[in-house]
Scaffold this active site. Sequence first.
Site, short mmCIF file in Angstrom:
data_model
loop_
_atom_site.label_atom_id
_atom_site.label_comp_id
_atom_site.label_asym_id
_atom_site.label_seq_id
_atom_site.Cartn_x
_atom_site.Cartn_y
_atom_site.Cartn_z
N MET A 409 35.90 36.50 42.35
CA MET A 409 35.88 37.26 43.59
C MET A 409 37.29 37.54 44.10
O MET A 409 38.25 36.85 43.76
CB MET A 409 35.09 36.49 44.67
CG MET A 409 35.75 35.20 45.13
SD MET A 409 34.90 34.50 46.57
CE MET A 409 35.29 35.75 47.82
N CYS A 410 37.37 38.59 44.90
CA CYS A 410 38.60 38.91 45.62
C CYS A 410 38.20 39.37 47.02
O CYS A 410 37.35 38.75 47.65
CB CYS A 410 39.43 39.95 44.87
SG CYS A 410 38.59 41.52 44.57
N GLY A 411 38.76 40.46 47.50
CA GLY A 411 38.38 40.97 48.81
C GLY A 411 37.30 42.03 48.77
O GLY A 411 36.49 42.14 49.69
N GLY A 413 36.39 43.55 45.15
CA GLY A 413 35.84 43.58 43.80
C GLY A 413 36.77 44.14 42.75
O GLY A 413 36.63 43.84 41.56
#
Length: 453
Positions: A409-411, A413
């Site tokens: 995950m990130c902020g 995708g």
Amino acid sequence: MGTVDVVPLVDEGLGNSAYLLDLGDGRALVVDVSLDLRGARQAARRRGLAVAFAADTHLHADFVSGARQLAVTEGTRILASAAGNREFPHTGLHDGDEIDLGGLRLRALATPGHTHEHLSFLLLDGDTPVGVFTGGSLLVGAAARTDLSGPERTEHLARRQYASLRRLAVLPDEVAVWPTHGAGSFCSAPPGTRRTSTIGRERETNPLLRAADEDAFVAALLGSLGSFPPYFLRLAEVNRRGPVVLDADPALAPLDVAAVRSLLAGGAELVDVRPVPEFAAAHVPGALSIPLRPQFASWLGWLAPQDRPLVVVRSADQDPGEVAWQAAKIGYRNLAGELAGGLDAWTAAGQPTASTRLVRAGEIGAARVLDIRQAPEFAAGHLPGAAHVELGDVPGRAEELPREPTVVMCGHGERAMGAASLLERAGHRDLAVLRGGPEDWVAVTGRELATGP
């Protein structure tokens, strides 16, 4: 002369601003323009201006300067620090030197810190200071990093940055501050929407200008330093020696499937710039996902090699010229071309594809969560128990990371898919990418995020 006409030319992806100054006589000055001159030329044409001067505040590490391109193609006069030892024709300036712009004057102020040869340019209307192009010295709410010349010089340059900011801070309150680095820049600008300021506002609100003393300033500045793309360590020398002058706009040459396969067999790397859902559905095995968006250049420079050919896969509705320009402005001249016909041509030729699962926040279950955002983002709020490795560190750590069901995950995708593509290449399986970020998880679960490293 009255109010000056300064046009900011913002590169949202690199987090930088160049500036075009209308000199009032059909000519213009540009400051800190990159090789991607499309915005500057459009702004000049719209006003009927010829770019007579191009000033560089320092030897840029995050983009290829466009000053030499302008000098060769348009006869523009380059203004830059004499201490930069540039190896191409330019007007080398020292502290206090002035350039007559025809009614306006530009005074060079030595403001070392971000780099050893850094100049700020004070714009004067008569004897009245109007604004100052501060480059990587005084930023909105910050000052630029001082660690790009090596760890042995970092503290020394931080102390010089302290003196430089104090020098600028004695200018009158109303003097405009026009920095190059802004929000989104890996040169240490803080988040925020403001990209310009005034001396008075910075004196009141900039925490580094409010530091108790030099030691406190150095501690605060060095404590704020995060990671940066490895290409930063190469470009300053490219800009010192003189960037290659383009004889045409950069472009992507079409390559058929056989040519792409041959290039890949010879060590080329495939960069897939399609949106996350398209890459997730099907992609060439081993492809690196870097979706085409404003931040594309930064992540290309962080994740893709500069010493091997790169082959691009894009969607039919994505602009190949944009891909080529973003690569060119960070010195990537190794684009071999693009897969003609895109992934459809690849599959039509009977070539294999892979896919990556996308999940929503409510579908994580018991899977391990790998958060690949930057350290400050992770510290500000992350899923409890999540592991953390910055995206830029994934290539070097892919082999050591646990091979178990993992949600990356990130902020939003895009970065997570880049990490997943690197992990897949290293042999990781049972990977998924989270659609969205931490806030989506909070909205679904009602739980609080954890904070801290």
